[in-house]
Write an enzyme that holds these catalytic residues in place. Structure first.
Site, PDB file in Angstrom:
ATOM      1  N   SER A 110       0.936  -1.288  -0.046  1.00  0.00           N
ATOM      2  CA  SER A 110       0.011   0.079  -0.140  1.00  0.00           C
ATOM      3  C   SER A 110       0.860   1.337   0.013  1.00  0.00           C
ATOM      4  O   SER A 110       2.028   1.213   0.674  1.00  0.00           O
ATOM      5  CB  SER A 110      -1.004   0.091   1.086  1.00  0.00           C
ATOM      6  OG  SER A 110      -1.087   1.064   1.495  1.00  0.00           O
ATOM      7  N   LYS A 111       0.402   2.270  -0.580  1.00  0.00           N
ATOM      8  CA  LYS A 111       1.113   3.510  -0.739  1.00  0.00           C
ATOM      9  C   LYS A 111       1.257   4.114   0.715  1.00  0.00           C
ATOM     10  O   LYS A 111       2.183   4.902   0.756  1.00  0.00           O
ATOM     11  CB  LYS A 111       0.278   4.425  -1.652  1.00  0.00           C
ATOM     12  CG  LYS A 111       0.093   4.309  -3.021  1.00  0.00           C
ATOM     13  CD  LYS A 111       0.149   5.421  -3.859  1.00  0.00           C
ATOM     14  CE  LYS A 111       1.143   6.188  -4.155  1.00  0.00           C
ATOM     15  NZ  LYS A 111       2.108   6.219  -4.918  1.00  0.00           N
ATOM     16  N   ARG A 112       0.485   3.971   1.819  1.00  0.00           N
ATOM     17  CA  ARG A 112       0.582   4.060   2.858  1.00  0.00           C
ATOM     18  C   ARG A 112       2.092   3.995   3.434  1.00  0.00           C
ATOM     19  O   ARG A 112       2.375   4.525   4.304  1.00  0.00           O
ATOM     20  CB  ARG A 112      -0.525   3.635   3.822  1.00  0.00           C
ATOM     21  CG  ARG A 112      -1.740   4.282   3.876  1.00  0.00           C
ATOM     22  CD  ARG A 112      -1.975   4.610   5.148  1.00  0.00           C
ATOM     23  NE  ARG A 112      -1.867   3.760   6.272  1.00  0.00           N
ATOM     24  CZ  ARG A 112      -2.756   2.802   6.742  1.00  0.00           C
ATOM     25  NH1 ARG A 112      -3.936   2.575   6.106  1.00  0.00           N
ATOM     26  NH2 ARG A 112      -2.265   2.189   7.643  1.00  0.00           N
TER      27      ARG A 112
END
Ligand code: GLU
Length: 485
Positions: free
Chosen positions: A254-256
């Site tokens: 995830s980009k997180r």
């Protein structure tokens, strides 16, 4: 039999690191067996189509060092390799299935279908399925509707309550009962095939022998197996690979947590060789301690038997960074400079030292590469070799008891260096140490102050190496400007 593998990206977004891992396995397997690796563009989902993605995916694959034997640009005996250019073919095969009674026309409107789904959900069904209303249409009714141009799809007629099995080279025998399988749409209203239809037709026509893909496709495979059966074709071998997850828990990448697409990692300054080396191990290992692999070695050692039989493998971002740093550290300066130039050109980044002689840049790289984990750190690690550092008064005198002592030290260095005839690193080292000993300065206060004057930084390589590269003139100039502060 010639081994033929394929990678079949859909241009629905940026190319993901997981895709490159899968591509690499397909590529290595084909190369190892002196077979062919095929690139096919699966652009049949027009709703999710992202303009420009086809080109970007191909660019990224090339940036990572892979080429395909057949596919867009390369051509090949089964061209075209872009599905939107093969629509007639899918139609022909879909009609063949209708003819054989394995598929049927469906004229249900989207409205009716969504209502049906809602009802099924509300009644607590585990999954929603088409209710086969159109399966019972009479021949004449169908012909009439087709003649008057009523929008329609072609659906596959999935047999009721039948166990469909296939052998996965990693997961073993997998059996799924058709009660959970919907009458899959094969040809959509817009005349485009669905993925399931196109993938089977193309894998067959392109003589693919091994399908290696993420294990998220396992639930779809029974549909494919059925289609092979309906057509009377031999299915290829299936190899479903573990998908990638973040180190924590079972979260998908995830980009997180950082970059996800290949292009983001490359922009950040990961070397393709390092990224490839890291990705190789996400699902496979040689069964030895060996961790550093070139692509040639991987092609030699890769084997399906050593693919992990697990659902998800952790994408350890710290480890990737470590591997990248290790590649940078071990790279000869000349090669590293080439990589930096490719990177800077590719991402339109300014690079210090572009106009300095290569020799100077190489010696600077030899000094700083131990500290560099990403190509993007280069500029900030070397800036002071190419531009006068900006220094704050407070910082300049932070290692001495007071300003006058700082000034005295700097003046001392200035007169010392002024006298030096032969600007040589070990000589400078010797006389500087003699000087501070004679004055009874603490090495830390003297050298840290000098370091700040010359670099504006507190953490740098050996100060004498820096003096050596900067040269007498620029060292004296920087001492003068510091003294003015
Ligand atoms: N086009 C599919 C994808 O984007 C390919 C899946 C497969 O390899 O069969 O993942």
């Amino acid at each position: 039999m010639e081994v033929r593998t394929r990678m079949a990206p859909s241009p629905t977004g940026e190319y993901h690191v997981g895709h490159i891992r899968t591509l690499m396995y397909n590529y290595a397997f084909a190369r190892q067996n002196k077979g062919k690796f095929i690139l096919r563009i699966e652009d049949t989902d027009r709703e999710r189509y992202v303009p420009g993605a086809v080109e970007r995916i191909q660019d990224v694959i090339k940036m990572m060092g892979f080429e395909w034997d057949e596919g867009p640009g390369a051509g090949g005996p089964h061209a075209p390799y872009t599905q939107s250019e093969r629509l007639d073919l899918y139609k022909k095969y879909a009609l063949e299935l209708v003819e054989k009674g394995h598929a049927y026309y469906c004229f249900c409107t989207e409205e009716r279908l969504s209502k049906l789904r809602e009802e099924q959900k509300a009644s607590g069904s585990e999954f929603t399925k088409y209710d086969r209303l159109c399966l019972n249409l009479k021949k004449e009714e169908i012909e009439e509707k087709l003649k008057t141009g009523v929008p329609h799809v072609i659906r596959m007629k999935v047999p009721d309550n039948e166990d469909i099995s296939f052998d996965d080279l990693i997961l073993g025998k997998i059996t799924i009962n058709t009660s959970s399988v919907d009458d899959q749409v094969l040809l959509k209203t817009d005349g485009f095939p669905t993925y399931h239809m196109a993938v089977v037709v193309d894998d067959h026509l392109m003589k693919i022998t091994h399908i290696m893909r993420g294990n998220d496709w396992v639930p779809s495979t029974p549909k494919h197996v059925l289609l092979y059966r309906f057509f009377g074709w031999e299915p290829p071998a299936f190899v479903h690979l573990p998908n990638l997850k973040e180190v924590e828990g079972t979260r998908k990448l995830s980009k997180r947590y950082g970059s996800v697409s290949v292009i983001e990692f490359l922009t950040e300054g990961y070397l393709p060789v390092a990224l490839n080396n890291f990705l190789m191990f996400l699902g496979w290992n040689p069964g030895t301690e060996k961790e550093i692999y070139s692509m040639e070695e991987f092609i030699k050692d890769f084997s399906v038997d050593h693919i992990q039989k697990t659902d998800l493998v952790a994408f350890d971002r710290q480890k990737l960074l470590w591997i990248n740093g290790m590649y940078i550290r071990n790279m000869p300066a000349e090669e590293l400079w080439k990589e930096l130039q490719i990177w800077a050109k590719r991402f339109d980044v300014f690079l210090h030292g572009k106009d300095a002689g290569e020799k100077v840049v190489y010696s600077i790289l030899d000094l700083v590469k131990d500290r560099m984990k990403l190509l993007s750190e280069y500029n900030s690690l070397v800036h002071y070799f190419f531009e006068d550092p900006a220094i704050e008064k407070e910082e300049l005198f932070s290692y001495v008891s007071d300003v006058s002592r700082g000034k005295e030290i700097l003046e001392g260095f200035k007169s010392l260096f002024l006298e030096v005839k032969e600007w040589d690193v070990s000589k400078l080292d010797a006389i500087a140490h003699e000087f501070i000993a004679s004055k009874e300065y603490k090495p830390k206060e003297a050298f840290m102050t000098l370091r700040i004057v010359l670099t504006g930084e507190t953490a740098t390589p050996q100060i004498f190496d820096i003096l050596g590269i900067l040269g007498k003139e620029s060292v004296l100039k920087r001492l003068d400007s510091a003294l003015k502060i």
